[in-house]
Design a protein around this motif. Structure first.
Motif, PDB file in Angstrom:
ATOM      1  N   ALA A  93      55.218  79.365  19.121  1.00 28.17           N
ATOM      2  CA  ALA A  93      53.888  79.520  18.531  1.00 28.17           C
ATOM      3  C   ALA A  93      52.826  78.788  19.347  1.00 28.17           C
ATOM      4  O   ALA A  93      51.691  79.257  19.469  1.00 28.17           O
ATOM      5  CB  ALA A  93      53.893  79.014  17.093  1.00 28.17           C
ATOM      6  N   VAL A  94      53.198  77.632  19.906  1.00 29.92           N
ATOM      7  CA  VAL A  94      52.251  76.881  20.750  1.00 29.92           C
ATOM      8  C   VAL A  94      51.946  77.670  22.021  1.00 29.92           C
ATOM      9  O   VAL A  94      50.782  77.806  22.427  1.00 29.92           O
ATOM     10  CB  VAL A  94      52.819  75.494  21.093  1.00 29.92           C
ATOM     11  N   LEU A  95      52.982  78.187  22.682  1.00 34.56           N
ATOM     12  CA  LEU A  95      52.782  78.936  23.922  1.00 34.56           C
ATOM     13  C   LEU A  95      52.012  80.231  23.681  1.00 34.56           C
ATOM     14  O   LEU A  95      51.284  80.700  24.560  1.00 34.56           O
ATOM     15  CB  LEU A  95      54.124  79.224  24.586  1.00 34.56           C
ATOM     16  N   THR A 100      48.295  74.628  17.775  1.00 36.88           N
ATOM     17  CA  THR A 100      48.050  73.636  18.822  1.00 36.88           C
ATOM     18  C   THR A 100      49.279  72.754  18.996  1.00 36.88           C
ATOM     19  O   THR A 100      50.056  72.537  18.058  1.00 36.88           O
ATOM     20  CB  THR A 100      46.845  72.749  18.508  1.00 36.88           C
ATOM     21  N   PHE A 101      49.438  72.238  20.197  1.00 39.54           N
ATOM     22  CA  PHE A 101      50.576  71.368  20.483  1.00 39.54           C
ATOM     23  C   PHE A 101      50.501  70.097  19.645  1.00 39.54           C
ATOM     24  O   PHE A 101      51.518  69.619  19.126  1.00 39.54           O
ATOM     25  CB  PHE A 101      50.592  71.023  21.974  1.00 39.54           C
ATOM     26  N   GLU A 102      49.293  69.558  19.486  1.00 39.07           N
ATOM     27  CA  GLU A 102      49.131  68.331  18.719  1.00 39.07           C
ATOM     28  C   GLU A 102      49.545  68.517  17.265  1.00 39.07           C
ATOM     29  O   GLU A 102      50.232  67.660  16.679  1.00 39.07           O
ATOM     30  CB  GLU A 102      47.674  67.854  18.811  1.00 39.07           C
ATOM     31  N   ASP A 103      49.161  69.634  16.662  1.00 41.16           N
ATOM     32  CA  ASP A 103      49.594  69.914  15.293  1.00 41.16           C
ATOM     33  C   ASP A 103      51.102  70.147  15.232  1.00 41.16           C
ATOM     34  O   ASP A 103      51.779  69.717  14.285  1.00 41.16           O
ATOM     35  CB  ASP A 103      48.861  71.136  14.736  1.00 41.16           C
ATOM     36  N   VAL A 210      46.835  73.311   8.163  1.00 39.74           N
ATOM     37  CA  VAL A 210      46.649  73.350   9.612  1.00 39.74           C
ATOM     38  C   VAL A 210      45.970  74.651  10.023  1.00 39.74           C
ATOM     39  O   VAL A 210      46.344  75.732   9.559  1.00 39.74           O
ATOM     40  CB  VAL A 210      48.015  73.223  10.321  1.00 39.74           C
ATOM     41  N   ALA A 211      44.982  74.542  10.893  1.00 37.35           N
ATOM     42  CA  ALA A 211      44.308  75.739  11.409  1.00 37.35           C
ATOM     43  C   ALA A 211      45.214  76.452  12.408  1.00 37.35           C
ATOM     44  O   ALA A 211      45.818  75.814  13.270  1.00 37.35           O
ATOM     45  CB  ALA A 211      42.998  75.348  12.076  1.00 37.35           C
ATOM     46  N   MET A 212      45.306  77.764  12.289  1.00 36.95           N
ATOM     47  CA  MET A 212      46.097  78.573  13.210  1.00 36.95           C
ATOM     48  C   MET A 212      45.296  79.780  13.666  1.00 36.95           C
ATOM     49  O   MET A 212      44.304  80.148  13.027  1.00 36.95           O
ATOM     50  CB  MET A 212      47.418  79.002  12.553  1.00 36.95           C
ATOM     51  N   GLN A 213      45.734  80.388  14.767  1.00 34.97           N
ATOM     52  CA  GLN A 213      45.058  81.544  15.334  1.00 34.97           C
ATOM     53  C   GLN A 213      46.041  82.704  15.482  1.00 34.97           C
ATOM     54  O   GLN A 213      47.261  82.495  15.490  1.00 34.97           O
ATOM     55  CB  GLN A 213      44.478  81.199  16.720  1.00 34.97           C
ATOM     56  N   ALA A 214      45.507  83.897  15.618  1.00 34.78           N
ATOM     57  CA  ALA A 214      46.359  85.032  15.952  1.00 34.78           C
ATOM     58  C   ALA A 214      46.947  84.800  17.346  1.00 34.78           C
ATOM     59  O   ALA A 214      46.280  84.246  18.221  1.00 34.78           O
ATOM     60  CB  ALA A 214      45.544  86.323  15.935  1.00 34.78           C
ATOM     61  N   PRO A 215      48.203  85.162  17.576  1.00 34.62           N
ATOM     62  CA  PRO A 215      48.842  84.864  18.861  1.00 34.62           C
ATOM     63  C   PRO A 215      48.250  85.683  20.011  1.00 34.62           C
ATOM     64  O   PRO A 215      47.873  86.848  19.835  1.00 34.62           O
ATOM     65  CB  PRO A 215      50.300  85.242  18.615  1.00 34.62           C
ATOM     66  N   ILE A 234      52.851  84.060  10.719  1.00 32.73           N
ATOM     67  CA  ILE A 234      53.482  83.076  11.600  1.00 32.73           C
ATOM     68  C   ILE A 234      53.570  81.727  10.902  1.00 32.73           C
ATOM     69  O   ILE A 234      54.575  81.015  11.009  1.00 32.73           O
ATOM     70  CB  ILE A 234      52.705  82.967  12.922  1.00 32.73           C
ATOM     71  N   ARG A 235      52.550  81.373  10.158  1.00 31.59           N
ATOM     72  CA  ARG A 235      52.558  80.130   9.379  1.00 31.59           C
ATOM     73  C   ARG A 235      53.760  80.103   8.422  1.00 31.59           C
ATOM     74  O   ARG A 235      54.493  79.113   8.340  1.00 31.59           O
ATOM     75  CB  ARG A 235      51.255  80.015   8.593  1.00 31.59           C
ATOM     76  N   ASP A 236      53.966  81.197   7.719  1.00 32.12           N
ATOM     77  CA  ASP A 236      55.095  81.303   6.795  1.00 32.12           C
ATOM     78  C   ASP A 236      56.423  81.233   7.548  1.00 32.12           C
ATOM     79  O   ASP A 236      57.375  80.581   7.101  1.00 32.12           O
ATOM     80  CB  ASP A 236      54.997  82.620   6.021  1.00 32.12           C
TER      81      ASP A 236
END
Length: 302
Positions: A93-95, A100-103, A210-215, A234-236
């Motif tokens: 998910a990070v790649l 984010t990597f920090e999250d 946590v904030a997430m984005q579409a891949p 993806i969060r789920d």
């Protein structure tokens, strides 16, 4: 050529794995960020003793996959898809730039603690080879103790069971009689079964904040064997995969059907490369740490 980056799960860890990251600015930036966020040196995560705890194992796998992945991405190796096994879903998910990597560092630290604290001893996972998923499931239904589950379906003749060691050990005679072979894995918790439902819900609560984005790279779920495009899906997947069955075989076949002809396993590599070779016998299945950069660039050139 269409490629996938694969990210290994718990059991692939090796002592000193974080001391072998690429000597490249992109990888070293990942290492520095991890130490800053976690407030500890990487050497405190990947020693033989430290890897006895699920938190350290999972963080080490996250850091390694992201460091190697960002190194390859910075050198022009962009895969069409990413696919992670269990904890490997987080670096995937990070790649893909969905998380984010920090999250991810904070979430994986929590994930490892939740799993370890729930099952500090007497539980784990066991690979079964030589039998298909239907044979293994039938043996579980006839001889299972109620604390043993079919956790991973990795190949036509390889599955993984999860549960208490008392229950897993009790299954060994019937598995051997049916022609199967058992091997304990370096996993100290009963992953990918209902025993971790409660812990998965706690992690879900944390992920919901946590904030997430579409891949930006195709993210494939090993739990659902589907391509996930929506950030909430993806969060789920990240939250609940610790308690869900792994369908690695079906996810691999999905990628083959979508034209993937190269599988590049991010270190520590080995297991996923071997599994992908069964699905892509005419393809290129390699470990990133044992393949020349120019060859990896070529595999990702499609």
């Amino acid at each position: 050529m269409s490629a996938v980056f694969t990210c290994p799960g718990q059991g692939a860890q090796r002592p000193g794995m974080l001391q072998k990251l690429p000597a490249h600015p992109a990888a070293q930036a990942v290492a520095a960020s991890a130490e800053a966020v976690l407030g500890q040196a990487l050497t405190t995560l990947d020693s033989d003793n430290a890897l006895g705890h699920s938190r350290n194992v999972q963080l080490s796998l996250l850091i390694s996959s992201v460091a190697w992945g960002r190194y390859l991405l910075s050198e022009g190796c962009k895969p069409r898809f990413v696919l992670g096994l269990s904890i490997g879903a987080f670096p995937a998910a990070v790649l893909a730039e969905s998380l984010t990597f920090e999250d991810a560092l904070q979430l994986v630290a929590l994930r490892g603690d939740l799993m370890q604290n729930a099952f500090p001893s007497s539980f784990g996972m066991m690979a079964v080879t030589g039998l298909d998923r239907y044979q293994v499931q039938a043996l579980l239904e006839r001889n299972g103790s109620g604390e043993s589950y079919l956790a991973n379906i990795n190949a036509d003749n390889q599955c993984v069971l999860s549960g208490s060691w008392a229950g897993l050990d009790a299954l060994k005679p019937s598995i051997a009689k049916a022609g199967g072979h058992c091997q304990a894995l370096s996993v100290t918790v009963p992953s990918h079964c209902p025993l971790l439902d409660e812990q998965a819900l706690v992690l879900k609560s944390a992920l919901d904040k946590v904030a997430m984005q579409a891949p930006r790279i195709g993210y494939v779920s090993a739990s659902k064997a589907r391509l996930l495009r929506d950030k909430d899906a993806i969060r789920d997947d990240l939250a609940m995969n610790m308690a869900r069955q792994v369908h690695w075989l079906d996810a691999s076949r999905l990628l083959a059907e979508r034209g993937v002809s190269a599988a590049i396993e991010l270190p520590p590599s080995g297991t996923l490369t071997g599994l992908f070779r069964r699905v892509l016998p005419q393809g290129h299945c390699v470990g990133a740490d044992s393949t020349r950069l120019d060859s990896l660039q070529l595999l990702c050139s499609g």
